[in-house]
Design an enzyme around this catalytic site. Structure first.
Site, PDB file in Angstrom:
ATOM      1  N   LYS A  54      10.321  -9.085   4.090  1.00 29.58           N
ATOM      2  CA  LYS A  54       9.073  -9.042   4.854  1.00 29.58           C
ATOM      3  C   LYS A  54       8.187 -10.211   4.423  1.00 29.58           C
ATOM      4  O   LYS A  54       8.152 -10.560   3.230  1.00 29.58           O
ATOM      5  CB  LYS A  54       8.406  -7.699   4.549  1.00 29.58           C
ATOM      6  CG  LYS A  54       7.167  -7.355   5.343  1.00 29.58           C
ATOM      7  CD  LYS A  54       6.704  -5.932   4.986  1.00 29.58           C
ATOM      8  CE  LYS A  54       5.495  -5.470   5.746  1.00 29.58           C
ATOM      9  NZ  LYS A  54       5.135  -4.061   5.419  1.00 29.58           N
TER      10      LYS A  54
ATOM     11  N   SER B  51       4.512  -1.115   9.426  1.00 26.30           N
ATOM     12  CA  SER B  51       4.250  -2.530   9.593  1.00 26.30           C
ATOM     13  C   SER B  51       5.454  -3.436   9.335  1.00 26.30           C
ATOM     14  O   SER B  51       5.412  -4.609   9.706  1.00 26.30           O
ATOM     15  CB  SER B  51       3.119  -2.955   8.643  1.00 26.30           C
ATOM     16  OG  SER B  51       3.504  -2.768   7.298  1.00 26.30           O
TER      17      SER B  51
ATOM     18  N   SER C  23       5.318   2.360   6.156  1.00 27.27           N
ATOM     19  CA  SER C  23       5.752   1.113   6.806  1.00 27.27           C
ATOM     20  C   SER C  23       7.216   0.752   6.641  1.00 27.27           C
ATOM     21  O   SER C  23       7.673  -0.201   7.267  1.00 27.27           O
ATOM     22  CB  SER C  23       4.909  -0.057   6.316  1.00 27.27           C
ATOM     23  OG  SER C  23       3.703  -0.081   7.024  1.00 27.27           O
TER      24      SER C  23
HETATM   25  N1  GLN Z   1       0.769   2.570   9.328  1.00 29.10           N
HETATM   26  C1  GLN Z   1       0.098   2.718   8.057  1.00 29.10           C
HETATM   27  C2  GLN Z   1      -1.169   1.913   8.056  1.00 29.10           C
HETATM   28  O1  GLN Z   1      -1.481   1.379   9.049  1.00 29.10           O
HETATM   29  C3  GLN Z   1       0.994   2.323   6.949  1.00 29.10           C
HETATM   30  C4  GLN Z   1       1.044   0.871   6.707  1.00 29.10           C
HETATM   31  C5  GLN Z   1       1.961   0.527   5.575  1.00 29.10           C
HETATM   32  O2  GLN Z   1       2.677   1.385   5.046  1.00 29.10           O
HETATM   33  N2  GLN Z   1       1.885  -0.700   5.146  1.00 29.10           N
HETATM   34  O3  GLN Z   1      -1.848   1.827   7.074  1.00 29.10           O
END
Ligand code: GLN
Length: 451
Positions: A52, A127, A151
């Site tokens: 990532k 994400s 994420s």
């Molecule tokens: N969808 C969650 C958020 O928006 C998790 C994001 C993540 O795990 N980086 O915070």
């Protein structure tokens, strides 16, 4: 030299071009991997990986899919990435994400949205959406993501993969750009339990560069059917409601029936504070993010607005034009919940809720070894479908944030498709440092059942 890896790396740019519309990759770094291909040895020497783009790898740009990091080059390599390389892995790409890992759809990216390979009109989840996409299409064998509140698990569910969030403290965060430091964990995407375990074992373990890493030994996963059959499974009542898509519930029920028929002990349990998870998560993570992201000021990293008569105007213009709307929303929310007069009302209360949620899990693990739940309440949604409605977007994390609040390990396992041909994922959660138990049951299900 490993011939097939060499060929795959040389063919990588062409293979990537073929899936251009999915917009999963921010940087093709296969030439760097080719330069290293000679003499790679180790448990991951036969595998192509992606990471990532919030993970630092020296000599590459780290963008976090944000304009504010424009032209920023990594000054050092993240421990987890270095350990991949030390295990012989060939790291070929840096993948698309929601800006600074804030989101559930990979739409909040300055590079534009990534798309779901099962249907490009739909989101791949986020994400770490880009990492999920490149594993799902077979462009690479496995990938690293980061999981702060889901994420890795949610995009794994949306793309039909194994996606592990390790125990908080299992994997060093050194070199991972911080979002919410008391939640962030680097996680793994792979197409099989076995490879997810191999990659996890390569990156896990104590690191003197991250004081929150644990020195608990990291085992080597070896599947033992007899051991798997002794695992007791808990089904929390709070994860079973009308808000969950009917086909996802039915798939879970179907799996439970099969496990019971195979002699597993499956019990109802309760995680009573589940309902407060989303509120506590979005208070605590925005508070931490507002502090972590203060460093992007136009002086120390990447982009600086040319527009500013004095220092304060330069800060303001840099941050207003460098950060996208979701990141700005979170910085403002986080600043608000920490502000004088509100801190007790929001931040301190959310910390108390976090403790209650942790205690819920500890209580549950007195009775069962693993907790089985849906990973997401719904199937992948259309691109553009939730992006203008942050609350609805946040609610899609309802089943993944409690584990992040508690810090327990949790993994998405793919369990076939719905009548819409889209993947269904279920989530296995274990007690602290028991990733091994997750792998055992995951492997059992992978080996014994077809969906
Ligand atoms: N969808 C969650 C958020 O928006 C998790 C994001 C993540 O795990 N980086 O915070």
């Amino acid at each position: 030299m490993n011939k097939s890896i060499d060929e795959r790396l040389r063919g990588f740019p062409a293979a990537l071009a073929e899936q251009n519309e999915l917009n999963a990759v921010i940087a093709d770094i296969s030439d760097q991997a080719i330069a290293r291909v000679n003499g790679q040895k180790g448990p991951l020497a036969d595998y192509l990986l992606a990471i990532k783009d919030n993970l630092n790898l020296v000599e590459t740009e780290t963008t976090c899919a944000s304009r504010i990091l424009k032209d920023y080059r990594s000054l050092y390599t993240a421990t987890a990435v270095q350990r991949l390389l030390d295990a012989g892995a060939h790291v070929a790409a840096k993948t698309n994400l929601d800006e600074f890992a804030m989101g559930s759809s990979t739409e909040h990216s300055c590079e534009g949205p990534a798309r779901n390979p099962h249907n490009p009109e739909l989101v791949p989840g986020g994400s770490s959406g880009g990492s999920a996409v490149v594993v799902a299409t077979g462009l690479v064998d496995a990938a690293l993501g980061s999981d702060t509140g889901g994420s890795v698990r949610q995009p794994a569910a949306f793309c039909g993969l194994y996606g592990l969030k390790p125990t908080y403290g299992r994997v060093s965060r050194y070199g991972l750009v911080a979002f919410a430091s008391s939640f962030d964990q680097i996680g793994v995407f792979a197409g099989t339990t076995e490879l997810a375990a191999r990659v996890f074992e390569s990156i896990a373990g104590h690191d003197s560069l991250d004081s929150t890493t644990s020195d608990q030994p990291v085992g080597t996963f070896a599947y033992e059917e007899e051991q798997a059959r002794r695992i007791t499974i808990g089904l929390p009542e709070e994860y079973d409601n009308e808000g969950v898509d009917r086909e996802i519930r039915e798939r879970r029920d179907d799996l439970v029936t099969r496990l019971k028929n195979d002699g597993f002990t499956v019990k109802g349990i309760s995680l009573p504070h589940t309902d407060y998870g989303i509120a506590a998560y979005y208070i605590l993570t925005t508070a931490e993010a507002s502090s972590n992201l203060a460093r992007f000021d136009g002086v120390r990293y990447g982009y600086r607005s040319p527009d500013g008569q004095n220092l304060e105007a330069m800060y303001t213009n840099t941050r207003s034009s460098g950060f996208g709307p979701e990141v700005q929303r979170r910085i403002m929310l986080g600043t608000y919940v920490l502000s004088a007069g509100y801190m007790d009302k929001y931040y301190i209360r959310a910390m108390r809720v976090r403790r209650l949620i942790r205690d819920d899990f500890l209580q549950a693990f007195k009775e069962v070894d693993l907790i089985l739940t849906p990973t997401t309440p719904s199937f992948p949604f259309p691109i553009g479908g939730k992006v203008d409605d942050p609350l609805t977007m946040y609610l899609s994390d309802v089943f993944t944030v409690p584990m992040s609040l508690a810090g327990v390990p949790s993994m998405n396992i793919p369990v076939g498709h719905g009548s819409n041909q889209l993947p269904i994922g279920l989530q296995l959660t274990a007690n602290y440092f028991n990733e091994e138990t997750i792998f055992q049951l995951s492997r059992f299900i992978e080996q014994q059942y077809t969906f």
